[in-house]
Design an enzyme around this catalytic site. Structure first.
Site, PDB file in Angstrom:
ATOM      1  N   LYS A 229       0.934  -1.248  -0.019  1.00  0.00           N
ATOM      2  CA  LYS A 229      -0.099   0.002  -0.056  1.00  0.00           C
ATOM      3  C   LYS A 229       0.806   1.221   0.345  1.00  0.00           C
ATOM      4  O   LYS A 229       2.022   1.173   0.409  1.00  0.00           O
ATOM      5  CB  LYS A 229      -0.895   0.013   1.305  1.00  0.00           C
ATOM      6  CG  LYS A 229      -2.300  -1.007   0.980  1.00  0.00           C
ATOM      7  CD  LYS A 229      -3.405  -1.031   1.618  1.00  0.00           C
ATOM      8  CE  LYS A 229      -4.212  -1.558   1.026  1.00  0.00           C
ATOM      9  NZ  LYS A 229      -5.325  -1.771   2.165  1.00  0.00           N
ATOM     10  N   ARG A 263      -4.848 -10.271   3.767  1.00  0.00           N
ATOM     11  CA  ARG A 263      -5.029  -9.845   2.319  1.00  0.00           C
ATOM     12  C   ARG A 263      -3.960  -9.601   1.735  1.00  0.00           C
ATOM     13  O   ARG A 263      -3.449  -8.524   2.076  1.00  0.00           O
ATOM     14  CB  ARG A 263      -6.181  -8.886   2.081  1.00  0.00           C
ATOM     15  CG  ARG A 263      -6.657  -8.767   0.812  1.00  0.00           C
ATOM     16  CD  ARG A 263      -7.498  -7.839   0.564  1.00  0.00           C
ATOM     17  NE  ARG A 263      -8.209  -7.742  -0.923  1.00  0.00           N
ATOM     18  CZ  ARG A 263      -7.535  -6.936  -1.733  1.00  0.00           C
ATOM     19  NH1 ARG A 263      -6.423  -6.267  -1.547  1.00  0.00           N
ATOM     20  NH2 ARG A 263      -7.859  -7.006  -2.856  1.00  0.00           N
TER      21      ARG A 263
HETATM   22  N1  HH2 Z   1      -7.399  -3.440  -0.204  1.00  0.00           N
HETATM   23  C1  HH2 Z   1      -7.657  -3.356  -1.654  1.00  0.00           C
HETATM   24  C2  HH2 Z   1      -8.749  -3.856  -2.141  1.00  0.00           C
HETATM   25  N2  HH2 Z   1      -9.501  -4.634  -1.386  1.00  0.00           N
HETATM   26  N3  HH2 Z   1     -10.568  -5.260   0.697  1.00  0.00           N
HETATM   27  C3  HH2 Z   1     -10.200  -5.447   2.044  1.00  0.00           C
HETATM   28  N4  HH2 Z   1     -11.093  -6.066   2.817  1.00  0.00           N
HETATM   29  N5  HH2 Z   1      -9.083  -4.824   2.564  1.00  0.00           N
HETATM   30  C4  HH2 Z   1      -8.163  -4.144   1.962  1.00  0.00           C
HETATM   31  O1  HH2 Z   1      -7.248  -3.607   2.672  1.00  0.00           O
HETATM   32  C5  HH2 Z   1      -8.209  -3.962   0.518  1.00  0.00           C
HETATM   33  C6  HH2 Z   1      -9.468  -4.725   0.072  1.00  0.00           C
HETATM   34  C7  HH2 Z   1      -6.642  -2.616  -2.394  1.00  0.00           C
HETATM   35  O2  HH2 Z   1      -5.752  -3.430  -2.894  1.00  0.00           O
HETATM   36  P1  HH2 Z   1      -5.808  -4.228  -4.496  1.00  0.00           P
HETATM   37  O3  HH2 Z   1      -7.045  -4.934  -4.576  1.00  0.00           O
HETATM   38  O4  HH2 Z   1      -4.568  -4.650  -4.859  1.00  0.00           O
HETATM   39  O5  HH2 Z   1      -5.681  -2.686  -5.238  1.00  0.00           O
HETATM   40  P2  HH2 Z   1      -6.982  -2.237  -6.333  1.00  0.00           P
HETATM   41  O6  HH2 Z   1      -8.306  -1.774  -5.453  1.00  0.00           O
HETATM   42  O7  HH2 Z   1      -6.323  -0.858  -6.790  1.00  0.00           O
HETATM   43  O8  HH2 Z   1      -7.468  -3.024  -7.094  1.00  0.00           O
END
Ligand code: HH2
Length: 290
Positions: A229, A263
């Site tokens: 992050k 996650r």
């Molecule tokens: N972080 C992201 C997306 N979904 N869900 C939960 N429960 N907790 C988190 O910390 C969380 C989440 C962000 O990460 P990522 O999916 O890699 O990024 P993007 O939203 O750009 O696809």
């Protein structure tokens, strides 16, 4: 409340009983624009292969998402999100034994993913209290990740403000659990996530991590996502592709504070970090018993 109190998290075809080794939720982003792996797994075949690789590395749950939630991300239509995630869920259901989670803000996407065989709804917009989302979870008897976010992905990093970030996130969880129960979602279906990076400054994220132990009184398991992050980038001056050490440091710290689910994009490294830290923690517990 004792750290060793037994807690169950269950839904549809899965049941996890805590205390147990921490669970790893591997990220499968079927998106062109996710902040760290956008475009890598947009084709269904690439996403499925990636998912199988994450299971081989030790993932306990797969989290499939078709919309980036990075700050300022473009909004994706329901049709487009479904076009991205459904083929991947359909290809994985029946082929893998770990529960599949759908990472979505949209009730209709959650409903379609559950119909296709997903077992968990990972709701980054639980703060928006949407009856239709909770009805979908209740009707399917699915697991539910209730994540805290201030604002929306489009607005959340503009000027996040809290009096006491830990107190406010905790108060949200307490209210949310009661609202979910009223909507027919039982506490055993729910885990909480403080939403690192979602409407939080660097200091807010560090406060939440520093005070994770305060969430133990909630009596529900906690899920945390620090993986790659941007707060790590701010703190360490590291690009997204170079944030694994910082992510693992956060993971080791959090498991020591009682967090039970992680996650992550980097499953093998996270599993190793967790098993190592848990082995040390177990020795400490042994010694203090004597
Ligand atoms: N972080 C992201 C997306 N979904 N869900 C939960 N429960 N907790 C988190 O910390 C969380 C989440 C962000 O990460 P990522 O999916 O890699 O990024 P993007 O939203 O750009 O696809």
């Amino acid at each position: 409340m004792s750290v060793n109190t037994e807690r169950v998290w269950q839904g549809r075809r899965f049941r996890f009983v805590f205390p147990r080794p921490a669970l790893v939720m591997g990220v499968v982003n079927v998106t062109p624009d996710s902040f760290s792996d956008g475009g890598q797994f947009l084709e269904p075949q690439a996403a499925v292969e990636h998912a199988l690789q994450l299971i081989a590395e030790g993932a306990d749950i797969l989290d499939v998402g078709g919309e980036s939630t990075r700050p300022g991300a473009a909004i994706v239509t329901e049709e487009e999100e479904l076009r991205r995630v459904l083929p991947v869920i359909e290809a994985l259901v029946g082929r893998v034994s770990v529960p599949l989670s759908i990472d979505t803000q949209k009730p209709a996407v959650a409903r379609a993913a559950l119909a296709a065989g997903a077992a968990i709804v990972n709701d980054i917009a639980a703060t928006q209290v949407r009856a239709d989302m909770w009805a979908a979870v209740a009707e399917a008897g699915a697991g539910y990740v209730a994540m805290h976010m201030q604002g929306t992905p489009q607005t959340m990093q503009l000027e996040p403000r809290y009096g006491d970030v830990v107190g406010e996130v905790k108060a949200f969880f307490v209210t949310c659990l009661a609202q979910l129960a009223a909507a027919g979602v039982s506490p055993e279906q729910v885990v909480f996530d403080p939403g690192i990076g979602f409407g939080k400054t660097l200091e807010h994220n560090l406060d939440l991590l520093a005070r994770l132990a305060e969430f133990k009184t909630l009596d529900r398991p906690l899920l945390v996502g620090v993986s790659r992050k941007s707060f790590l980038g701010k703190l360490l001056g590291a690009e997204t592709t170079h944030r694994l050490p910082g992510s693992l440091a956060g993971t080791a710290w959090a498991v020591g504070q009682g967090v039970q689910l992680f996650r992550t994009h980097d499953v093998a490294a996270t599993v190793q970090t967790l098993r190592m830290t848990e082995a040390i923690l177990a020795r400490r517990a042994d010694k203090s018993d004597k």
